[in-house]
Design a protein around this motif. Structure first.
Motif, PDB file in Angstrom:
ATOM      1  N   GLY A   1       0.781  -1.266  -0.110  1.00 43.25           N
ATOM      2  CA  GLY A   1      -0.156   0.090  -0.261  1.00 43.25           C
ATOM      3  C   GLY A   1       0.729   1.246  -0.229  1.00 43.25           C
ATOM      4  N   THR A   2       2.136   1.162  -0.422  1.00 46.91           N
ATOM      5  CA  THR A   2       3.127   2.572  -0.331  1.00 46.91           C
ATOM      6  C   THR A   2       2.767   3.404  -1.543  1.00 46.91           C
ATOM      7  N   MET A   3       2.714   2.634  -2.557  1.00 47.92           N
ATOM      8  CA  MET A   3       2.375   3.333  -3.976  1.00 47.92           C
ATOM      9  C   MET A   3       1.763   2.619  -4.891  1.00 47.92           C
ATOM     10  N   GLU A   4       1.260   3.248  -6.177  1.00 43.37           N
ATOM     11  CA  GLU A   4       0.430   2.407  -6.988  1.00 43.37           C
ATOM     12  C   GLU A   4       1.106   2.893  -8.310  1.00 43.37           C
ATOM     13  N   ILE A   5       0.943   2.108  -9.459  1.00 39.71           N
ATOM     14  CA  ILE A   5       1.018   2.387 -10.864  1.00 39.71           C
ATOM     15  C   ILE A   5      -0.384   2.641 -11.408  1.00 39.71           C
ATOM     16  N   SER A   6      -0.509   3.876 -11.980  1.00 37.65           N
ATOM     17  CA  SER A   6      -1.978   4.206 -12.374  1.00 37.65           C
ATOM     18  C   SER A   6      -1.885   4.198 -14.075  1.00 37.65           C
ATOM     19  N   LEU A   7      -2.843   3.471 -14.599  1.00 35.30           N
ATOM     20  CA  LEU A   7      -3.232   3.455 -15.912  1.00 35.30           C
ATOM     21  C   LEU A   7      -4.555   3.985 -16.268  1.00 35.30           C
ATOM     22  N   ASP A   8      -4.771   4.814 -17.376  1.00 34.65           N
ATOM     23  CA  ASP A   8      -5.861   5.477 -17.593  1.00 34.65           C
ATOM     24  C   ASP A   8      -6.397   4.611 -18.948  1.00 34.65           C
ATOM     25  N   VAL A   9      -7.645   4.318 -18.947  1.00 32.00           N
ATOM     26  CA  VAL A   9      -8.307   3.879 -19.944  1.00 32.00           C
ATOM     27  C   VAL A   9      -9.334   4.964 -20.573  1.00 32.00           C
ATOM     28  N   PRO A  10      -9.953   4.726 -21.870  1.00 26.55           N
ATOM     29  CA  PRO A  10     -10.767   5.956 -22.380  1.00 26.55           C
ATOM     30  C   PRO A  10     -11.769   6.131 -21.788  1.00 26.55           C
ATOM     31  N   ALA A  11     -12.536   5.149 -20.996  1.00 28.55           N
ATOM     32  CA  ALA A  11     -14.205   5.283 -20.786  1.00 28.55           C
ATOM     33  C   ALA A  11     -14.120   4.149 -19.623  1.00 28.55           C
ATOM     34  N   TYR A  12     -15.484   4.571 -19.031  1.00 32.59           N
ATOM     35  CA  TYR A  12     -15.695   3.471 -17.827  1.00 32.59           C
ATOM     36  C   TYR A  12     -16.052   2.355 -18.075  1.00 32.59           C
ATOM     37  N   ALA A  13     -16.713   1.995 -19.200  1.00 33.71           N
ATOM     38  CA  ALA A  13     -16.818   0.736 -19.633  1.00 33.71           C
ATOM     39  C   ALA A  13     -15.547  -0.007 -19.623  1.00 33.71           C
ATOM     40  N   ASP A  14     -14.396   0.602 -20.043  1.00 33.87           N
ATOM     41  CA  ASP A  14     -12.888   0.139 -20.134  1.00 33.87           C
ATOM     42  C   ASP A  14     -12.372  -0.304 -18.862  1.00 33.87           C
ATOM     43  N   VAL A  15     -12.860   0.376 -17.757  1.00 30.02           N
ATOM     44  CA  VAL A  15     -12.230   0.114 -16.592  1.00 30.02           C
ATOM     45  C   VAL A  15     -12.940  -1.269 -16.150  1.00 30.02           C
ATOM     46  N   ASP A  16     -14.280  -1.405 -16.445  1.00 33.11           N
ATOM     47  CA  ASP A  16     -14.962  -2.611 -16.047  1.00 33.11           C
ATOM     48  C   ASP A  16     -14.116  -4.030 -16.852  1.00 33.11           C
ATOM     49  N   ARG A  17     -13.861  -3.652 -18.130  1.00 32.58           N
ATOM     50  CA  ARG A  17     -13.459  -4.720 -18.774  1.00 32.58           C
ATOM     51  C   ARG A  17     -12.063  -5.141 -18.617  1.00 32.58           C
TER      52      ARG A  17
ATOM     53  N   SER B   1     -10.916   5.976 -15.405  1.00 38.91           N
ATOM     54  CA  SER B   1     -11.395   6.969 -16.518  1.00 38.91           C
ATOM     55  C   SER B   1     -12.074   8.004 -16.046  1.00 38.91           C
ATOM     56  N   PHE B   2     -12.033   9.011 -16.594  1.00 38.48           N
ATOM     57  CA  PHE B   2     -12.851  10.239 -16.216  1.00 38.48           C
ATOM     58  C   PHE B   2     -14.108  10.597 -17.164  1.00 38.48           C
ATOM     59  N   SER B   3     -14.195   9.405 -18.261  1.00 39.81           N
ATOM     60  CA  SER B   3     -15.068   9.761 -19.272  1.00 39.81           C
ATOM     61  C   SER B   3     -16.262   8.641 -19.378  1.00 39.81           C
ATOM     62  N   ASN B   4     -17.381   8.961 -19.094  1.00 38.42           N
ATOM     63  CA  ASN B   4     -18.469   8.186 -19.150  1.00 38.42           C
ATOM     64  C   ASN B   4     -19.074   8.254 -20.446  1.00 38.42           C
ATOM     65  N   LYS B   5     -18.283   8.212 -21.627  1.00 43.31           N
ATOM     66  CA  LYS B   5     -18.631   7.954 -23.037  1.00 43.31           C
ATOM     67  C   LYS B   5     -18.576   6.557 -23.633  1.00 43.31           C
TER      68      LYS B   5
END
Length: 134
Positions: A74-90, A130-134
């Motif tokens: 729990g010291t750090m994280e690697i953060s990866l962005d994806v284009p849309a909300y559905a991509d987070v779930d997938r 993701s910050f995009s709900n598209k």
């Protein structure tokens, strides 16, 4: 004022390189030309670079021992962005199917970010969001 530093990379000290290389290449598509023998591994994903180095080899190099998390780090994280909300779930589902440890299932935060957390085989936290709900 002249620039003093340029951010270079993140390095992970591994229990063993092969399972981590396999995880990051298969789950996220990192590439590497690692020969499977050398202790130093460089992996890339677009402009992102991660280095891997075995813990035991680093301790030899530094002539000292270190302590490491026993479970999820729990010291750090690697953060990866994806284009849309559905991509987070997938991507969460795919990562867990490929052996990632689920930490936080996909959720939408009050500030509008869809996020989830998994852990790699060594317990390092990875956020997919993701910050995009598209």
């Amino acid at each position: 004022m002249s620039k003093r530093f340029t951010f270079n990379t993140i390095a992970l000290f591994t229990r063993a390189n092969k399972p981590i290389v396999d995880f990051y290449t298969k789950v996220f598509g990192f590439t590497t030309d690692w020969d499977g023998i050398q202790p130093n591994v460089e992996m890339r994903l677009d402009d992102m670079r991660i280095l891997l180095f075995p813990r035991k080899e680093f301790e030899k190099m530094a002539s000292r021992s270190f302590t490491y998390p026993k479970d999820i780090n729990g010291t750090m994280e690697i953060s990866l962005d994806v284009p849309a909300y559905a991509d987070v779930d997938r991507e969460f589902k795919f990562a867990v199917e490929m052996g990632a440890k689920p930490v936080l299932e996909p959720t939408t935060e009050p500030w509008g970010q869809r996020t989830c957390y998994i852990a790699d085989p060594d317990g390092n936290l990875i956020e997919i969001s993701s910050f995009s709900n598209k």
